[in-house]
Design a protein around this motif. Structure first.
Motif, PDB file in Angstrom:
ATOM      1  N   GLY A  23       0.888  -2.430  -7.476  1.00  0.00           N
ATOM      2  CA  GLY A  23       0.430  -1.088  -7.125  1.00  0.00           C
ATOM      3  C   GLY A  23      -1.056  -0.959  -7.328  1.00  0.00           C
ATOM      4  O   GLY A  23      -1.725  -1.889  -7.788  1.00  0.00           O
ATOM      5  N   GLY A  24      -1.587   0.196  -6.990  1.00  0.00           N
ATOM      6  CA  GLY A  24      -3.000   0.471  -7.171  1.00  0.00           C
ATOM      7  C   GLY A  24      -3.274   0.979  -8.572  1.00  0.00           C
ATOM      8  O   GLY A  24      -2.371   1.134  -9.395  1.00  0.00           O
ATOM      9  N   ALA A  25      -4.549   1.250  -8.826  1.00  0.00           N
ATOM     10  CA  ALA A  25      -4.950   1.878 -10.081  1.00  0.00           C
ATOM     11  C   ALA A  25      -4.293   3.247 -10.168  1.00  0.00           C
ATOM     12  O   ALA A  25      -4.225   3.974  -9.178  1.00  0.00           O
ATOM     13  CB  ALA A  25      -6.473   2.018 -10.103  1.00  0.00           C
ATOM     14  N   ARG A  73     -10.920 -10.893  -5.866  1.00  0.00           N
ATOM     15  CA  ARG A  73      -9.976 -10.336  -4.901  1.00  0.00           C
ATOM     16  C   ARG A  73      -9.105 -11.423  -4.274  1.00  0.00           C
ATOM     17  O   ARG A  73      -7.901 -11.266  -4.110  1.00  0.00           O
ATOM     18  CB  ARG A  73     -10.785  -9.613  -3.825  1.00  0.00           C
ATOM     19  N   ASP A  74      -9.749 -12.546  -3.953  1.00  0.00           N
ATOM     20  CA  ASP A  74      -9.005 -13.665  -3.374  1.00  0.00           C
ATOM     21  C   ASP A  74      -8.013 -14.243  -4.380  1.00  0.00           C
ATOM     22  O   ASP A  74      -6.855 -14.510  -4.048  1.00  0.00           O
ATOM     23  CB  ASP A  74      -9.968 -14.774  -2.929  1.00  0.00           C
ATOM     24  N   GLY A 100      -5.077 -11.880  -4.892  1.00  0.00           N
ATOM     25  CA  GLY A 100      -4.165 -11.885  -3.748  1.00  0.00           C
ATOM     26  C   GLY A 100      -3.284 -13.134  -3.749  1.00  0.00           C
ATOM     27  O   GLY A 100      -2.080 -13.062  -3.515  1.00  0.00           O
ATOM     28  N   ASN A 109      -2.074  -5.545  -9.957  1.00  0.00           N
ATOM     29  CA  ASN A 109      -2.759  -4.675  -9.008  1.00  0.00           C
ATOM     30  C   ASN A 109      -2.877  -5.319  -7.640  1.00  0.00           C
ATOM     31  O   ASN A 109      -3.158  -6.512  -7.540  1.00  0.00           O
ATOM     32  CB  ASN A 109      -4.184  -4.376  -9.502  1.00  0.00           C
ATOM     33  N   GLU A 110      -2.705  -4.503  -6.613  1.00  0.00           N
ATOM     34  CA  GLU A 110      -3.118  -4.896  -5.267  1.00  0.00           C
ATOM     35  C   GLU A 110      -4.561  -4.420  -5.148  1.00  0.00           C
ATOM     36  O   GLU A 110      -4.841  -3.243  -5.363  1.00  0.00           O
ATOM     37  CB  GLU A 110      -2.202  -4.213  -4.247  1.00  0.00           C
ATOM     38  N   VAL A 111      -5.492  -5.338  -4.861  1.00  0.00           N
ATOM     39  CA  VAL A 111      -6.912  -4.966  -4.856  1.00  0.00           C
ATOM     40  C   VAL A 111      -7.600  -5.273  -3.523  1.00  0.00           C
ATOM     41  O   VAL A 111      -8.817  -5.142  -3.400  1.00  0.00           O
ATOM     42  CB  VAL A 111      -7.688  -5.679  -5.993  1.00  0.00           C
ATOM     43  N   GLY A 112      -6.827  -5.662  -2.514  1.00  0.00           N
ATOM     44  CA  GLY A 112      -7.433  -6.143  -1.262  1.00  0.00           C
ATOM     45  C   GLY A 112      -7.430  -5.153  -0.118  1.00  0.00           C
ATOM     46  O   GLY A 112      -7.653  -5.533   1.022  1.00  0.00           O
ATOM     47  N   LEU A 113      -7.203  -3.859  -0.408  1.00  0.00           N
ATOM     48  CA  LEU A 113      -7.049  -2.900   0.687  1.00  0.00           C
ATOM     49  C   LEU A 113      -8.241  -1.969   0.857  1.00  0.00           C
ATOM     50  O   LEU A 113      -8.142  -0.916   1.490  1.00  0.00           O
ATOM     51  CB  LEU A 113      -5.745  -2.107   0.499  1.00  0.00           C
ATOM     52  N   GLY A 114      -9.381  -2.359   0.262  1.00  0.00           N
ATOM     53  CA  GLY A 114     -10.613  -1.606   0.481  1.00  0.00           C
ATOM     54  C   GLY A 114     -11.565  -2.419   1.341  1.00  0.00           C
ATOM     55  O   GLY A 114     -11.211  -3.482   1.860  1.00  0.00           O
ATOM     56  N   ILE A 115     -12.756  -1.915   1.478  1.00  0.00           N
ATOM     57  CA  ILE A 115     -13.826  -2.616   2.197  1.00  0.00           C
ATOM     58  C   ILE A 115     -14.198  -3.900   1.426  1.00  0.00           C
ATOM     59  O   ILE A 115     -14.076  -3.942   0.206  1.00  0.00           O
ATOM     60  CB  ILE A 115     -15.034  -1.641   2.319  1.00  0.00           C
TER      61      ILE A 115
END
Lengths: 177, 177, 177
Positions: free
Chosen positions: C7-9, C138-139, C142, C121-127
């Motif tokens: 999930g996200g923060a 991030r890599d 993922g 955390n999923e952290v790859g859904l931003g810019i």
């Protein structure tokens, strides 16, 4: 059938798309939109190439996706476009009209004769970026994803390598269950 | 019924919410929480206004959402709050107590007499922001989303314009299937 | 059974995981990977501790998760690892081999004798982040999430406190419905 595979960075969206394509029993064409502009990108492209088997033919096109896809798409081959995010950044970097190019791609979709799988990033789920160009890119990407999703028969969201169907070939998604 | 429509930037969450509201056959009130502070925002507001039809009445409220919603909500009208993210940033910018305001909103929900659709951004799925204010905002937004989702009968996540139900009117989500 | 809760923060993923663990009727062990390096983190840890009841035993391990989990996991206790994101950042900060450590964790999973819940955390859904270290993180995150998801029997994505099943104990996800 047109499919959109949406996901974050390193979510496994390319791997999932390769599997989808290989399951179709057709000739497999990999349409690469990125180019080896720096060391990071070169390494990424090499890794992706190693993941695909030798039975994939690679075509490179950084800008004119609508033309190439209409020209190359055929009923006996599946084309995997990897990815719309790099394509969009190429279009913006070349200072072309992003909305016009996006519209051209979406309106060309019905003229692609065979199955096409579009890989794209969801980039709008973080904090608002501080720089204006990033905000512009985020907006353009979101609009493109919506438009391609609207024209596609199937939309899949991938997280941690696992697919979640947002829209299926009957035009129904999970929400309508 | 209270509904939370969650999504990223340019995910189509406002458009989805407009459709939800229009399908109810009630008077439609658009509660705008943003204000035209700069050119980007002015353009966004104008675009959103054009997307809605003329049958929408617009109310603007930047801060006191709990009071306005309790006062204006009625069984024969649906109110669309667009969006909680701009509201939260207004509350933080005005240096008000974010937790107290969030609590006030959530505890006022049962006193809103008619259907209300809350649009909100999910902002916690990117890399940890470097600046402390952004981290504070991200935390406040996440907590607000959880609290509103807890009090709502229906929660929908929108990606690429497509809805994914997280909680439905019977209090069940996909997870319990 | 091994479970990944993604999930996200501030998405409610820890709270959801605590509920999952407490529903098992086993001894409950909280494996904390974060450490109180600054005021923000100290406050976070205190808040998390208050959320759990006194029936939770806390173990702290910043680096050697594979060893500790294999050693402590037993059929009559459930271990909650909170979280893989802090663990990964510890591993990177200590300049250890991130891939080797990730592989070690995943290959140790079958040797953990009892149920383990991994929060990540999923952290790859931003810019795309501007700084290279963030991109590297991030890599790595993922890839770790994909690997743990592949080895887990159950994967859940949490948004606004609500769970969405990506993979269940029979190895099926929503996508195969």
């Amino acid at each position: 059938m047109k499919t959109l595979v949406l996901g974050g960075a390193r979510s496994g969206k390319t791997r999932h798309s390769l599997g989808l394509a290989e399951g179709m029993g057709l000739e497999t064409i990999y349409l690469a939109t990125g180019w080896a502009g720096d060391a990071e990108m070169t390494e990424r492209i090499a890794r992706h190439r190693a993941e695909r088997g030798a039975h994939w033919t690679t075509i490179e096109e950084q800008i004119d996706l609508p033309r190439v896809l209409v020209k190359e798409s055929r009923a006996d081959r599946v084309m995997l476009v990897d990815c719309l995010t790099l394509w969009l950044s190429n279009v913006m970097f070349a200072e072309l009209d992003v909305e016009a190019m996006s519209d051209a791609l979406v309106s060309a979709m019905p003229r692609m004769a065979g199955p096409v799988i579009f890989v794209s990033n969801e980039v709008g789920l973080g904090i608002v970026p501080e720089n204006a160009l990033s905000r512009r890119f985020r907006d353009a990407q979101g609009r493109l994803n919506q438009a391609v999703a609207g024209a596609a028969e199937r939309v899949v969201f991938v997280a941690a390598g696992l697919p979640l169907v947002l829209k299926d070939s009957e035009g129904r998604g999970q929400a309508s269950v």
